[in-house]
Design a protein around this motif. Structure first.
Motif, PDB file in Angstrom:
ATOM      1  N   ASN A  28      -9.709   4.263   3.786  1.00  0.00           N
ATOM      2  CA  ASN A  28      -8.261   4.139   3.651  1.00  0.00           C
ATOM      3  C   ASN A  28      -7.565   5.294   2.934  1.00  0.00           C
ATOM      4  O   ASN A  28      -6.341   5.408   3.007  1.00  0.00           O
ATOM      5  CB  ASN A  28      -7.929   2.833   2.904  1.00  0.00           C
ATOM      6  N   LYS A  34      -2.189   8.008  -0.183  1.00  0.00           N
ATOM      7  CA  LYS A  34      -1.615   8.121   1.151  1.00  0.00           C
ATOM      8  C   LYS A  34      -0.584   9.246   1.142  1.00  0.00           C
ATOM      9  O   LYS A  34       0.380   9.215   0.360  1.00  0.00           O
ATOM     10  CB  LYS A  34      -0.945   6.805   1.579  1.00  0.00           C
ATOM     11  N   ILE A  47      -2.712  -2.252   0.331  1.00  0.00           N
ATOM     12  CA  ILE A  47      -4.018  -1.791  -0.160  1.00  0.00           C
ATOM     13  C   ILE A  47      -4.222  -2.250  -1.597  1.00  0.00           C
ATOM     14  O   ILE A  47      -5.317  -2.698  -1.976  1.00  0.00           O
ATOM     15  CB  ILE A  47      -4.106  -0.254  -0.043  1.00  0.00           C
TER      16      ILE A  47
END
Length: 697
Positions: free
Chosen positions: A292, A454, A273
């Motif tokens: 994302n 994340k 990313i």
């Protein structure tokens, strides 16, 4: 729509929405299906209310109505704590529907259809309807607004129609409860003698002397207590030694945490990313971030002083290296720097309000405070001390504001300044005198930041491996008949012992949200040394063993031996001392004869007090003292911790009044406030309620 929202807010626990049978059937199908472990041996009985069985289907039907109501009102599903609260509301509603309705029937209490109409559009309209249909600006209520709304109800959205019908259906139960409470409340009467007694009881004072001998001054060793004495005492005082049903368990906890492979996976993902963000090939950073990122608001606009530290001074396109925080890995990109249409600034202030009568003195005070700040006083603390604005608690901080938002003198002062700092003059506006500190001078610059996080989560493979470890542990502990605590210590497994586990608890020692384990432990077919299957929790897997089952009833003598022995010895000490304190004409005689204890005095005691200095909690002493005559001495009597003799030195009785109406009104108002609560307690007490929800939820 505003009307329905108002009604929802005011209804509280009474407002419920009818949910179709299909919803209840869907939710309960698995619970009550042919393969359910709850079916058979009355294991689906949640409890009993007034002799009526409450099975799981009935309880969950009410729960689903209330849960649906919550979701409709709040636009979301309830969280775990709210689910627990809604279950409590469902239980309370069942008590109301069963026990209260039985009471209504006994006395023939009803609400007629005519009354129901009258509450909506008649002359005795329900207060909630009056509030919902009143003009917000004038507060006036017009019955025609209600009638017009009802005439057009069929054209409203289905959920609004359903909300109204549910509200209307609950008007009758609410009126019934109101009638019942009023019937009992209005039957409560206080006459002039009651009011006079209240006046004298609340206004009289006494000066009290008392001779007190604590039991600890007498040695325990001179008294023998046999086992038979303790058994006899326990048998006579069972109510003092009641015990609830409890469980004590050992448990092994297998936390589900990300493995090194899991962490590596997310590091690689966030690395890809970051490369994409650096490449400049992404058309729209905001869309990319939403797709994302696991975090909320992944694309944010910042004012200059709010920009994350790692992006300060960086150029557009800069992307931070990955960072770790709260179980997540994050990268941030300075996506763009833009200019707003209007200038903005940030400031804090101290506001001193004035009127025509004190304008001069307030300005002098404002100048004094300004001089304090010029001399180095902390602005935030000074604002908290002196400012009369709502921002005072925040040190006077007003945050960021655009040009044209503030009152003109304030705005001109802030936006004419090109640097941060204290404005060295008093600013006058319609609100008062302002002392202003510009935190950040005017600017049009804004920063747009992409934040992609994340959450580092355990993979399915990791979960499976941890589950297998828990399963193998269970098999080993069962097959080898190992001592549970010793075995988890040998294997270096997280775990422990929880004694007297509360049946309504959600946590198991340090393990939170382990309700499934508690439900397992309290199942009817549990036995001591029973070992569970692997139980899943939010944080991992647990294998548990029941080591002690304590049934509801009276505690065993060995559990309360010390307490009972203490009480018996105190009784013997009282008898011993009482025999020695038989002949006296003053408190000093008692002290001289016994050679133990002390004489104390308390002045200005009122009947509302419940303790004595150097003695502690002793309401019986206060009550006895107020029944005495001046100069009177009591016989010795036992209180917690010792023996006491009272001597009333003086009593101050207030003058009589021509009327005691104020005290009578106080008694009536207090009674009317307390009676509904007492009714509720009494109804529940006589309803023979058995609450077994802990076995299911």
């Amino acid at each position: 729509m505003a009307i329905i929202s108002t009604l929802r807010d005011k209804m509280g626990k009474f407002l419920v929405f009818v949910v179709g049978f299909s919803i209840a059937a869907f939710v309960l199908g698995d619970i009550l299906g042919p393969n359910s472990s709850f079916i058979g041996q009355n294991r689906n009985i949640v409890g009993y209310i007034n002799g009526e069985e409450i099975d799981l289907l009935k309880f969950n039907t009410v729960y689903e109505e209330l849960s649906y109501n919550f979701s409709l009102n709040n636009g979301r599903s309830p969280n775990q704590q709210e689910i627990s609260d809604i279950r409590d509301q469902a239980w309370e509603r069942l008590i109301n529907d069963i026990s209260y309705v039985d009471e209504f029937k006994k006395i023939g209490l009803t609400v007629t259809d005519k009354e129901s109409v009258d509450m909506v559009q008649g002359t005795n309209i329900h207060p909630m309807i009056i509030q919902a249909f009143s003009d917000p600006s004038t507060g006036s209520f017009n019955r025609d607004n209600v009638i017009g709304y009802l005439q057009n109800l069929s054209t409203q959205p289905a959920n609004q129609q359903q909300a109204w019908y549910s509200f209307e259906s609950n008007l009758k139960p609410m009126r019934l409860r109101s009638k019942y409470d009023n019937l009992i409340t209005q039957s409560t009467f206080y006459n002039s003698l009651d009011a006079e007694a209240e006046y004298f009881n609340s206004s009289s004072q006494i000066d009290l002397a008392y001779y007190y001998v604590p039991f600890y001054l007498i040695s325990d060793t001179i008294f023998d207590v046999s086992t038979s004495e303790m058994r006899s005492y326990l048998n006579k005082n069972k109510s003092d030694y009641k015990q609830d049903e409890t469980r004590s368990i050992d448990y092994a906890f297998f936390p589900v945490l990300p493995s090194a492979e899991d962490s590596s996976f997310f590091e690689n993902e966030i690395g890809s990313i970051r490369e994409n963000l650096l490449s400049g090939n992404i058309i729209d950073d905001s869309t990319y971030a939403v797709i994302n990122s696991d975090s909320f608001n992944p694309f944010t606009k910042y004012n200059p002083d709010e920009l994350p530290d790692e992006l300060v001074g960086m150029s557009v396109g800069f992307v931070t290296p990955p960072s770790y925080s709260n179980g997540a890995i994050t990268v941030k990109k300075l996506s763009k720097i833009t200019k707003d249409l209007k200038e903005k600034a940030r400031a804090k202030h101290i506001l001193l309000r004035f009127d025509d009568s004190n304008k001069t003195s307030v300005r002098s005070e404002a100048n004094r405070i300004l001089n304090l700040l010029r001399s180095g006083s902390d602005f935030d603390e000074t604002a908290r001390t002196y400012s009369q604005d709502g921002s005072a608690s925040n040190g006077g901080d007003l945050g960021w504001f655009s040009d044209g938002v503030m009152v003109k003198p304030f705005q001109d002062a802030v936006f004419s300044r090109n640097r941060a700092g204290l404005i060295p003059r008093i600013i006058e506006s319609d609100f008062g005198y302002h002392i202003i500190y510009v935190t950040y001078p005017k600017t049009k610059t804004s920063y747009h930041v992409t934040t992609i996080s994340k959450d580092i989560l355990p993979s399915d493979n990791t979960r499976n491996n941890i589950y297998r470890s828990a399963e193998l542990f269970k098999l080993d502990i069962k097959s080898d008949e190992n001592d549970f605590p010793a075995y988890i210590k040998l294997k270096n497994i997280t775990g422990g012992t929880v004694n007297d586990l509360d049946k309504n608890s959600s946590d198991l020692g340090p393990v939170q949200d382990a309700r499934n384990v508690i439900i397992w432990a309290y199942a009817d077919d549990r036995y001591e040394e029973d070992i569970s299957d692997v139980i899943e929790t939010d944080e991992g897997y647990i294998v548990a063993q029941v080591n002690v089952i304590t049934d509801e009833g009276t505690k065993n003598l060995d559990e309360v031996e010390n307490s009972i022995k203490r009480r018996i010895i105190d009784e013997k000490k009282f008898t011993y001392l009482n025999e020695k304190l038989s002949d006296y004409t003053s408190l000093q005689d008692l002290k001289d004869n016994l050679g133990l204890g002390e004489i104390y005095r308390s002045s200005g005691l009122s009947l509302s007090e419940n303790s004595l200095s150097n003695v502690g909690y002793s309401p019986e002493s206060i009550g006895t003292a107020f029944s005495m005559e001046e100069g009177e001495l009591t016989r010795p009597f036992k209180i917690d911790g010792g023996i006491i003799v009272l001597g009333l030195e003086s009593k101050v009785i207030p003058d009589t009044l021509s009327t005691y109406d104020d005290f009578r009104n106080t008694l009536i108002q207090t009674s009317r406030f307390n009676i509904p609560l007492k009714i509720d307690d009494a109804i529940k007490f006589f309803s023979d309620i058995e609450d077994n929800r802990y076995k299911f939820f």
